[in-house]
Design a protein around this motif. Sequence first.
Motif, PDB file in Angstrom:
ATOM      1  N   ALA A 225       3.846  17.626  -4.648  1.00 17.78           N
ATOM      2  CA  ALA A 225       3.955  16.190  -4.872  1.00 17.78           C
ATOM      3  C   ALA A 225       5.374  15.714  -4.577  1.00 17.78           C
ATOM      4  N   ARG A 226       6.315  16.537  -4.920  1.00 14.73           N
ATOM      5  CA  ARG A 226       7.706  16.132  -4.695  1.00 14.73           C
ATOM      6  C   ARG A 226       7.976  16.008  -3.198  1.00 14.73           C
ATOM      7  N   ARG A 227       7.469  16.979  -2.438  1.00 13.96           N
ATOM      8  CA  ARG A 227       7.628  16.886  -0.980  1.00 13.96           C
ATOM      9  C   ARG A 227       6.970  15.637  -0.440  1.00 13.96           C
ATOM     10  N   ALA A 228       5.757  15.394  -0.929  1.00 14.99           N
ATOM     11  CA  ALA A 228       5.044  14.205  -0.469  1.00 14.99           C
ATOM     12  C   ALA A 228       5.822  12.949  -0.826  1.00 14.99           C
ATOM     13  N   GLU A 229       6.466  12.994  -1.968  1.00 19.63           N
ATOM     14  CA  GLU A 229       7.236  11.823  -2.389  1.00 19.63           C
ATOM     15  C   GLU A 229       8.416  11.592  -1.458  1.00 19.63           C
ATOM     16  N   ILE A 230       9.110  12.680  -1.127  1.00 20.12           N
ATOM     17  CA  ILE A 230      10.232  12.548  -0.196  1.00 20.12           C
ATOM     18  C   ILE A 230       9.748  11.969   1.121  1.00 20.12           C
TER      19      ILE A 230
ATOM     20  N   LEU B 160      17.030   1.338  17.532  1.00 19.06           N
ATOM     21  CA  LEU B 160      17.376   1.607  16.136  1.00 19.06           C
ATOM     22  C   LEU B 160      16.255   2.380  15.451  1.00 19.06           C
ATOM     23  N   GLN B 161      15.045   2.079  15.852  1.00 24.42           N
ATOM     24  CA  GLN B 161      13.912   2.786  15.270  1.00 24.42           C
ATOM     25  C   GLN B 161      14.029   4.289  15.530  1.00 24.42           C
ATOM     26  N   ARG B 162      14.414   4.608  16.742  1.00 24.57           N
ATOM     27  CA  ARG B 162      14.548   6.033  17.063  1.00 24.57           C
ATOM     28  C   ARG B 162      15.704   6.654  16.297  1.00 24.57           C
ATOM     29  N   PHE B 163      16.802   5.934  16.189  1.00 31.00           N
ATOM     30  CA  PHE B 163      17.920   6.455  15.415  1.00 31.00           C
ATOM     31  C   PHE B 163      17.483   6.710  13.978  1.00 31.00           C
ATOM     32  N   MET B 164      16.756   5.752  13.424  1.00 33.01           N
ATOM     33  CA  MET B 164      16.304   5.918  12.048  1.00 33.01           C
ATOM     34  C   MET B 164      15.350   7.095  11.917  1.00 33.01           C
ATOM     35  N   ASP B 165      14.515   7.264  12.900  1.00 37.11           N
ATOM     36  CA  ASP B 165      13.622   8.405  12.899  1.00 37.11           C
ATOM     37  C   ASP B 165      14.407   9.694  12.693  1.00 37.11           C
ATOM     38  N   GLU B 166      15.448   9.815  13.451  1.00 36.46           N
ATOM     39  CA  GLU B 166      16.266  11.017  13.341  1.00 36.46           C
ATOM     40  C   GLU B 166      16.982  11.075  11.996  1.00 36.46           C
ATOM     41  N   LEU B 167      17.533   9.957  11.586  1.00 40.01           N
ATOM     42  CA  LEU B 167      18.304   9.957  10.349  1.00 40.01           C
ATOM     43  C   LEU B 167      17.428  10.254   9.140  1.00 40.01           C
ATOM     44  N   VAL B 168      16.233   9.675   9.146  1.00 37.66           N
ATOM     45  CA  VAL B 168      15.344   9.908   8.003  1.00 37.66           C
ATOM     46  C   VAL B 168      14.904  11.369   7.965  1.00 37.66           C
ATOM     47  N   ALA B 169      14.604  11.916   9.127  1.00 34.18           N
ATOM     48  CA  ALA B 169      14.200  13.317   9.149  1.00 34.18           C
ATOM     49  C   ALA B 169      15.307  14.211   8.620  1.00 34.18           C
ATOM     50  N   ARG B 170      16.507  13.948   9.094  1.00 38.67           N
ATOM     51  CA  ARG B 170      17.608  14.797   8.644  1.00 38.67           C
ATOM     52  C   ARG B 170      17.928  14.545   7.184  1.00 38.67           C
ATOM     53  N   SER B 171      17.731  13.314   6.744  1.00 42.12           N
ATOM     54  CA  SER B 171      17.950  13.032   5.325  1.00 42.12           C
ATOM     55  C   SER B 171      16.993  13.837   4.455  1.00 42.12           C
ATOM     56  N   SER B 172      15.750  13.902   4.915  1.00 44.50           N
ATOM     57  CA  SER B 172      14.778  14.658   4.133  1.00 44.50           C
ATOM     58  C   SER B 172      15.231  16.100   3.957  1.00 44.50           C
TER      59      SER B 172
ATOM     60  N   ARG C 239       0.841  -1.207   0.000  1.00 47.17           N
ATOM     61  CA  ARG C 239       0.000   0.000   0.000  1.00 47.17           C
ATOM     62  C   ARG C 239       0.869   1.247   0.000  1.00 47.17           C
ATOM     63  N   GLN C 240       1.856   1.233   0.868  1.00 46.03           N
ATOM     64  CA  GLN C 240       2.737   2.397   0.990  1.00 46.03           C
ATOM     65  C   GLN C 240       3.436   2.686  -0.337  1.00 46.03           C
ATOM     66  N   LEU C 241       3.859   1.611  -1.012  1.00 43.36           N
ATOM     67  CA  LEU C 241       4.580   1.796  -2.266  1.00 43.36           C
ATOM     68  C   LEU C 241       3.659   2.351  -3.346  1.00 43.36           C
ATOM     69  N   ASN C 242       2.407   1.926  -3.284  1.00 36.71           N
ATOM     70  CA  ASN C 242       1.446   2.498  -4.228  1.00 36.71           C
ATOM     71  C   ASN C 242       1.321   3.999  -4.044  1.00 36.71           C
ATOM     72  N   GLU C 243       1.244   4.375  -2.812  1.00 33.03           N
ATOM     73  CA  GLU C 243       1.172   5.805  -2.482  1.00 33.03           C
ATOM     74  C   GLU C 243       2.358   6.553  -3.072  1.00 33.03           C
ATOM     75  N   GLU C 244       3.537   5.975  -2.825  1.00 33.13           N
ATOM     76  CA  GLU C 244       4.751   6.572  -3.367  1.00 33.13           C
ATOM     77  C   GLU C 244       4.620   6.785  -4.864  1.00 33.13           C
ATOM     78  N   GLU C 245       4.160   5.737  -5.530  1.00 29.54           N
ATOM     79  CA  GLU C 245       4.091   5.784  -6.987  1.00 29.54           C
ATOM     80  C   GLU C 245       3.151   6.902  -7.439  1.00 29.54           C
ATOM     81  N   ARG C 246       2.068   7.008  -6.697  1.00 29.51           N
ATOM     82  CA  ARG C 246       1.090   8.031  -7.030  1.00 29.51           C
ATOM     83  C   ARG C 246       1.759   9.415  -7.034  1.00 29.51           C
ATOM     84  N   TYR C 247       2.477   9.716  -5.956  1.00 28.46           N
ATOM     85  CA  TYR C 247       3.130  11.026  -5.868  1.00 28.46           C
ATOM     86  C   TYR C 247       4.194  11.171  -6.940  1.00 28.46           C
ATOM     87  N   MET C 248       4.833  10.053  -7.251  1.00 31.55           N
ATOM     88  CA  MET C 248       5.901  10.089  -8.228  1.00 31.55           C
ATOM     89  C   MET C 248       5.388  10.552  -9.579  1.00 31.55           C
ATOM     90  N   ASN C 249       4.164  10.129  -9.902  1.00 30.48           N
ATOM     91  CA  ASN C 249       3.620  10.467 -11.204  1.00 30.48           C
ATOM     92  C   ASN C 249       3.018  11.857 -11.258  1.00 30.48           C
TER      93      ASN C 249
END
Lengths: 242, 242
Positions: B140-145, B164-176, B124-134
């Motif tokens: 849409a670009r922000r939503a895609e990120i 690790l989940q918390r670390f990833m939370d931080e890393l993903v946010a900063r990556s964005s 489901r999540q990947l479908n969402e991604e695809e939707r924004y991608m198109n």
Amino acid sequence: MNISEKINLTDTTPEERSPEDRSMAIRESLRNAIIDRRLAPGTKLSESEVGSLFDVSRTVARAALQMLAFEGLVKTERNRGAFVSNPSPEEARQIFASRRLIEPGIVAAAVERITPEDIAEFRRQLNEEERYMNERGPAARRAEIKASGDFHLMLASVAGNVILQRFMDELVARSSLVIALYGRSGVSSCGHSEHTAVLDALEKGDGERAAKLMIHHIDHIEADLDLQVKQGLGLKDALSLG
Amino acid sequence: MNISEKINLTDTTPEERSPEDRSMAIRESLRNAIIDRRLAPGTKLSESEVGSLFDVSRTVARAALQMLAFEGLVKTERNRGAFVSNPSPEEARQIFASRRLIEPGIVAAAVERITPEDIAEFRRQLNEEERYMNERGPAARRAEIKASGDFHLMLASVAGNVILQRFMDELVARSSLVIALYGRSGVSSCGHSEHTAVLDALEKGDGERAAKLMIHHIDHIEADLDLQVKQGLGLKDALSLG
DNA sequence: AATGTCAAGATTGCATACGATTTGCCCAAA
DNA sequence: TTTGGGCAAATCGTATGCAATCTTGACATT
């Protein structure tokens, strides 16, 4: 119960007593007290108590406690207060799983950047460790745990990735708590020789070997813990953890 | 300059609007605004402004900002205020180095625990991604990120290690933040197929392959960034960053 | 024109006051 | 003796006020 005698109010060096956030200094002081086990898990840290201890208002005490909560060293319950964390065996396992993931990478980065001066500094640190290892008594044991953690922290610092460094800061602090809680007394002394081995491999530039040694080292630390289901203490824990 | 129109005050779902800390809700809201780039790096977030925006006192606003500072999403300067982080290229590199270290381990843990329900949720999540991608356009670009980041976060959640989940939370946010800052526009769309590939490998139980794919994926994300020394902008930056 | 000085304004740092919530105790009733 | 209700104490959650610090703009001086 008074916690005042458990806390060393002069932990922070004078020059670090920056004109800046006193909450940071309080955090450091409490952090040290917790990871040395001068403050036992479950100890209540009320805002007013901490505040009056350090002679600040609740506002700044609160800020320090919030930071510690963020790090996982204390847990806060709404309208009840902050308590020194009492990590569950499951939490302990996750902590070490995280370390197994991160530290080999840190070693790999460190081997690229380590200087002879760093090596010398490490040797000094290892001597310190050895000194505490040969002493007896709970104070020496606490110092040993701390010194052992400092080795890993120095490694992270050499690796030069400030983000991983911060992660390790948290992981080492929580590990100290876990070791103090679940460690079987005798065996932690083997850690020292393993540190030496890692450093030797690093000095020779053999990152592969250093990483392997580090993983084994972490395995050994975890193997020395008694992570069976907690005996007695809590039915609350038994319920909340499934 | 008014930041009010940049922040969606109803970001938090009603049920998550717990009777508890409003500062948490404010943090979430600001976090979302930052990682969506509705709040540009460097934007000042004054306590009173944030406070009045969310209709709380400075105390509460301050707590939210402190948490964000801890996560590295904002930087505070003493007596000056809090500003949305403006990560340097070096910081960006360290963020991705950290992810390269952690995410393969998360994938390895996830492959052991993933359920068919999880897989369905991922699809489901990947479908969402695809939707924004198109779709086209900055929104849409922000939503895609954001959707792309959520994939990694879901993976961390499946892995079952809260640290690790918390670390990833931080890393993903900063990556964005980093992607928004340094990303070249066109290329991020390849991320979607890579996510799909990782998920396929996971579904087949091939953890090795999934981990490899994940590393490549991270490499690709980082390769799409323009991390040359910042052109023009600042001599101030040039000085402070060496 | 450039630079140094200074005062006004703005913003944070911190302390304190008040209200809300929880806990624990005491006492009455079964 | 045990159970239940209610009151008091303690503690946190939040708002707000004051002092300290920094920025900014104007003005005088070189």
